[in-house]
Design a protein around this motif. Sequence first.
Motif, PDB file in Angstrom:
ATOM      1  N   GLU A 135     164.409 -56.873 -51.358  1.00 27.69           N
ATOM      2  CA  GLU A 135     164.439 -56.047 -49.815  1.00 27.69           C
ATOM      3  C   GLU A 135     163.916 -55.225 -49.749  1.00 27.69           C
ATOM      4  O   GLU A 135     164.234 -54.207 -50.643  1.00 27.69           O
TER       5      GLU A 135
ATOM      6  N   GLU B  91     173.369 -47.773 -43.532  1.00 27.96           N
ATOM      7  CA  GLU B  91     172.914 -48.949 -44.727  1.00 27.96           C
ATOM      8  C   GLU B  91     174.219 -49.292 -44.945  1.00 27.96           C
ATOM      9  O   GLU B  91     174.633 -50.351 -45.014  1.00 27.96           O
ATOM     10  N   TYR B  92     174.923 -48.560 -45.825  1.00 27.58           N
ATOM     11  CA  TYR B  92     176.748 -48.379 -45.992  1.00 27.58           C
ATOM     12  C   TYR B  92     177.498 -49.777 -44.866  1.00 27.58           C
ATOM     13  O   TYR B  92     177.988 -50.673 -45.068  1.00 27.58           O
TER      14      TYR B  92
ATOM     15  N   ASN C  71     176.546 -51.010 -42.102  1.00 27.56           N
ATOM     16  CA  ASN C  71     175.874 -52.478 -42.349  1.00 27.56           C
ATOM     17  C   ASN C  71     175.758 -53.481 -43.017  1.00 27.56           C
ATOM     18  O   ASN C  71     176.098 -55.086 -43.422  1.00 27.56           O
ATOM     19  N   ALA C  72     176.172 -52.816 -44.365  1.00 29.80           N
ATOM     20  CA  ALA C  72     176.352 -53.915 -45.991  1.00 29.80           C
ATOM     21  C   ALA C  72     178.166 -54.083 -45.723  1.00 29.80           C
ATOM     22  O   ALA C  72     177.990 -54.824 -46.154  1.00 29.80           O
ATOM     23  N   TYR C  73     178.469 -53.623 -45.996  1.00 33.15           N
ATOM     24  CA  TYR C  73     180.196 -53.064 -45.045  1.00 33.15           C
ATOM     25  C   TYR C  73     180.470 -54.555 -44.889  1.00 33.15           C
ATOM     26  O   TYR C  73     181.023 -55.165 -44.523  1.00 33.15           O
TER      27      TYR C  73
ATOM     28  N   ALA D 251     172.677 -57.342 -42.913  1.00 34.74           N
ATOM     29  CA  ALA D 251     173.608 -56.152 -44.076  1.00 34.74           C
ATOM     30  C   ALA D 251     172.276 -55.678 -45.431  1.00 34.74           C
ATOM     31  O   ALA D 251     172.481 -54.684 -45.870  1.00 34.74           O
ATOM     32  N   ARG D 252     171.347 -56.344 -44.258  1.00 38.03           N
ATOM     33  CA  ARG D 252     169.917 -55.217 -46.026  1.00 38.03           C
ATOM     34  C   ARG D 252     169.158 -54.305 -45.529  1.00 38.03           C
ATOM     35  O   ARG D 252     169.353 -53.821 -44.006  1.00 38.03           O
TER      36      ARG D 252
ATOM     37  N   ASP E  39     166.911 -50.956 -51.514  1.00 39.95           N
ATOM     38  CA  ASP E  39     167.600 -49.949 -52.545  1.00 39.95           C
ATOM     39  C   ASP E  39     166.422 -49.276 -53.649  1.00 39.95           C
ATOM     40  O   ASP E  39     165.863 -50.059 -53.378  1.00 39.95           O
TER      41      ASP E  39
END
Length: 464
Positions: A72, A170-171, A173-175, A183-184, A189
């Motif tokens: 990513e 970012e947190y 979208n990932a969750y 989610a990437r 990261d």
Amino acid sequence: MLQRFTTLLLSALLALSSAANTQAQTLKLPPFKKAKLKNGMTVLLLEQHDLPLVSFSFIVKAGAVADPAGKEGVAALTASLLRKGTKTRSADQIAADLDFIGAQFFGGAGLDFTSGRAEFVKKDLAKGLGIFSDCLMNSAFPQTEVEKLLKQNIDGLKAAKDQAQGVIGEYFNAYLYGNHPYARPISGDEKSLAALTRDDVAKFYESYYTPSNTILSVAGDFNSAEMEKLLSDTFGTWANKQAPAVNLPDPQMFTGKKLLLVDKPDSTQTYYQIGNIGIARTSADRVYLNVINTLFGGRFTSMLNDALRVSSGLTYGASSRFEQRKARGAFVISTYTRNATTEKAIDLTLEILNKLHTQGVSEKDLQSAKNYIKGQFPPTIETSDQLAGLLASLEFYGLDASDINDYYKQIDAMTLADAQRVIKQYYPLDNLVFVLIGKASEIESVAKKYAPKLDAKSISQPGF
């Protein structure tokens, strides 16, 4: 770029007309030409003769969703390295050549695609296009430049995690998205950046940077027939090949409620986002949602900001948005507050969301939002640079000039019944995803009340 010209620009975009008994406005995109070069590159040409400027915008149909698992950030890294060296020019030479003619060129990646823009004074078009095309077709990715940018990105990520506001998206979208490509993290990261190499960048570039996978739009002071020939001569040597297909499944809305608490022990404030899956860029209801979201969380006088900032002083700002992408993007409510007022702020946020459903909006509110959008939207698509970017984006999403030309007509046609329908359909009440970043020892007991199960992690843990 070239700000001395931008402030003077009087756009030909707006054709304002007043009927005898109305105050209706019309918005019309200037005519443009679409062509395809022999190697498959899509070209869009829009003449704007107000100022002696020529603006280029390109889209490569591969963004973070095309990043390989564990790699990513490679799409973003590749885009950022485009002007850091070609087969015949060093990064310093590119920078010096651009500076000498007062030009700009930059690239970046989003989730759906990679994009970039360049702008030149008309008299320097040949020189500017030479630099721009060289960077796009012949990037060399010098090892030293790759290492330098990777270090900057890793340092930038560490700095961003020191400021919760910079990473909560970012947190969230990932969750929210889980295993879906959305989610990437666009910039990667800690783990993925540490694993990236020059070979990864070169492979991504060779795979996806192809003429048939590229949209190039040009707006400014030129003759379309002459520009088409110039682009054909310039990019005609770029050999075409088929780019790999990008897998982008339709994301599913989360059912129920879930909450992620990211512990940041030194935080004196709680940053939180609440939402779920929203709409795609091509949704038939996108205009109606722009109107409703203006009222709910899209402007300073919105319901959210009025309640959470103006009336209660719980925050310095609260907003909501629908991220419109190729597949369905996120609907997000976003704000922050002091640790001690976390529960009060979240309760009030949910109360305003519920109020939107139970009380709806009035005809006066609806007209206010319509007028606001009509006042705010035109300046975002006035300059040749903005128009070039708009044309490329419309082409990528499979839209045409009607997206602009019919915009006001769709806004004006919206009724209270339309408003109530989209509120009920797109603003979730019972199905909500929460992400909180804050001092867990002070807010964990509060967080538990909003979902049957609380997931937790530390902000010091790698990734999102």
